[in-house]
Design an enzyme around this catalytic site. Sequence first.
Site, short mmCIF file in Angstrom:
data_model
loop_
_atom_site.label_atom_id
_atom_site.label_comp_id
_atom_site.label_asym_id
_atom_site.label_seq_id
_atom_site.Cartn_x
_atom_site.Cartn_y
_atom_site.Cartn_z
N GLN A 31 -6.13 8.61 4.13
CA GLN A 31 -5.13 8.43 5.20
C GLN A 31 -3.75 8.11 4.65
O GLN A 31 -2.75 8.49 5.22
CB GLN A 31 -5.54 7.29 6.13
N ARG A 57 -4.76 -2.74 10.32
CA ARG A 57 -5.36 -4.06 10.45
C ARG A 57 -4.99 -4.73 11.77
O ARG A 57 -5.84 -5.20 12.52
CB ARG A 57 -4.86 -4.89 9.26
N ASP A 108 0.83 1.88 8.85
CA ASP A 108 0.36 1.19 10.06
C ASP A 108 1.38 1.22 11.19
O ASP A 108 1.02 1.00 12.35
CB ASP A 108 0.06 -0.28 9.74
N GLY A 122 0.83 -1.20 0.00
CA GLY A 122 0.00 0.00 0.00
C GLY A 122 0.86 1.25 0.00
O GLY A 122 1.88 1.29 0.67
#
Lengths: 436, 436
Positions: free
Chosen positions: A323, A176, A132, A7
Amino acid sequence: MVGQSGGPTAVINQSLAGVVQEALQHDAIEGIYGARNGVEGVLREDFVDLRAQGKYVMEEVAQTPSAGLGSCRFKPKEDDCKEIFKIFEKHNVRYFFYIGGNDSALATGIINKIAQEQNYDLHVFHCPKTIDNDLLVTDHCPGYGSAAKYVAQAFMGNDLDNRSIPGIKIDVVMGRNAGWLTAASALARVNEGDGPHMICLPERSYTVKEFVEQIEKIYAANKRALISVSEGLADADGNVWLQSDKVRAELKELEMGVLVDWMDATGKIEDSAGGAKLDAFGHAQLSGSGALADLLASVTKIHMYRKLGKKVRLRADTLGYAQRSFAGCVSEADAQEARESGAFAVRVALSGTKSGSICFRRLPSESGKYLCDVFRAELEDVSGVNFPKGKKQYRPMEDNLIAADKFDVTPEFVQWARPLVGTLAVKGMLLPVAKK
Amino acid sequence: MVGQSGGPTAVINQSLAGVVQEALQHDAIEGIYGARNGVEGVLREDFVDLRAQGKYVMEEVAQTPSAGLGSCRFKPKEDDCKEIFKIFEKHNVRYFFYIGGNDSALATGIINKIAQEQNYDLHVFHCPKTIDNDLLVTDHCPGYGSAAKYVAQAFMGNDLDNRSIPGIKIDVVMGRNAGWLTAASALARVNEGDGPHMICLPERSYTVKEFVEQIEKIYAANKRALISVSEGLADADGNVWLQSDKVRAELKELEMGVLVDWMDATGKIEDSAGGAKLDAFGHAQLSGSGALADLLASVTKIHMYRKLGKKVRLRADTLGYAQRSFAGCVSEADAQEARESGAFAVRVALSGTKSGSICFRRLPSESGKYLCDVFRAELEDVSGVNFPKGKKQYRPMEDNLIAADKFDVTPEFVQWARPLVGTLAVKGMLLPVAKK
């Protein structure tokens, strides 16, 4: 050869620019090539000449979010690696830099291992990126600071919005496995009473009852509530709410069967469209759908209606892809460190080291000033590939960063995160001076 | 007395600062009071002393999104107005500035009319704000430029993201009646092939078949598709898709009954939570839910799966409240004009004029430079209150701004909108120079 994978982030192109900028300064390097769509581009020999780009273009790309070379989600197997080395040999590629997250560290490790087995002389480095922040070893990861800045500023706005027209607002945040990004919503707090008033992290588990009763309490005290929830919100078994039998059972018990029907109806849509989606690394799709936010809004709406006998203004947003790729929200510190990690990888590789992953380490500072060094770690330690089976191959938030009641972060988290997001937008407030 | 009303914007506090800044310069004005939560705050005599704030605080508040005084959605009736005048008289309030959108213009008009009937000596002015840009008379409205900048930069990021990991991405944009904000997604196009590749506006109607077939065409040509859709997406009867019998009938015809079941299940949740929500002005809630985006994603996912026999990567985001209150995304031109409109309202009021709404008018310019003047219009012309029944009381996009095939905007729109959003983030792209 450099590639990007996984990503995108707001600063993944800064790392690319760092690799190119440093590589340009070493005579030993005869060509600098970008593989389009990561390893997939290597396999189809789809290369961009990065030496030919010129400084102006590279600097523009560096400031642009998302992967300029294109990305992929591809886990190379042994045969792919053999093919990769044939192609590398043909183009005399001896240095390979792969900018990506956990899965890319894994892919880089596979390439490194098989290069050694095959005796192909290759320097292989992983340059970290992830919004993340769930990479092992490193204090934090390029990409996180800018995403955290976006989340903080989105929550600032949502808090002001919620103050201005009171009600309950729920925002679902990416991440996640780890709650780092959801936790960053706490940085939106500037003035007394500011939200988020509740933060739910994937490191903890929540029952439906706990969730709605906590909101009820906050609303009773504040006449409004801003709630921050991770997309990885899970039950006691570690299953995400939308796929949780426990949540379904609890909804029935709470006489909210109407929501179970809705969850069933939602599941049937996936079946009509080819079944639930897992990516090459086996992860279920959680982003790109508003389903969790809508479920949370509905649960809360019904609960509050039953408690108060009237409707409470209730809205839910899924912060979404902005984001990771909103254009125009970059943390200065993040951009600099992303650039640094690319350049450092090239320097370490050219010093003769054969492989590694680039990490950051905070230095203790008497003044409290943010000081951060960069260092090389073993690929295997970052990808977690040598971990005992069943142990997590990513880094969750540590316990001291999560409030004991599991509905907030601690001041330690805020102290840790604040330097990473750079300057934040102004959040001014009128003084409560009443008319005399 | 100044108040703020309706949904917040990124620059509604600039208008507030404009009113205060100008009022401070006139000796005739003895006090400057802010009503908390608009007219509601007037009725409960909840005032903030704006003269006591000091310049630093006011400037910080001016840079802060959302309504610093708090907002409301309240339509005053004759009795409320009588009460308002009693309170105004008590505090010797002779000037009232109301910053808000269409409904606030209506509220201001009601107060003005009843003040005249009651012979209460009052100067009443409406300062425009709306992210939707659907106010009558004015060329454009403060609040729109910043929201349009947010939308453009969100689409820039989404386009880069979609380029980097190809698939179909659908983004739902705010704007109940008018497509101005959805149309602003076109400003994200910088390089060849950039998305959005399809824009659906509430000024046109769309069948499910048209919608999915257009995406199919785009995907076949580009191997990716970025789609911009207004939350007001409507059928031929003018009903929004989620509340459309036509859409339900068509879904059944297309053998997508599974989606009708899901729509039914969604509707039943609302019933359990006190029924569908209408605000004081009779508008249905469209924002704060991901339902439309999820419906569009599902329709497209099923269609593409049937056409291609495999799953296409499909994501949908609802841009959400960040569009109107994200902290850190303000158009310079918008901030300046919002400030200007507040200051101008005070000047016009003090010159003796009893009422009005502040509007903007573009001047013709030989060089193409953006030049814009500010003027006073009649309250009734802006609120549309005197319109014949059934005629729209808001401003839709004009026909020349919408492409003939109804799936895009025209270059005229881009030319009109571009100066309003100020500086946009950089969107760099690597040159397609292949390895020699």
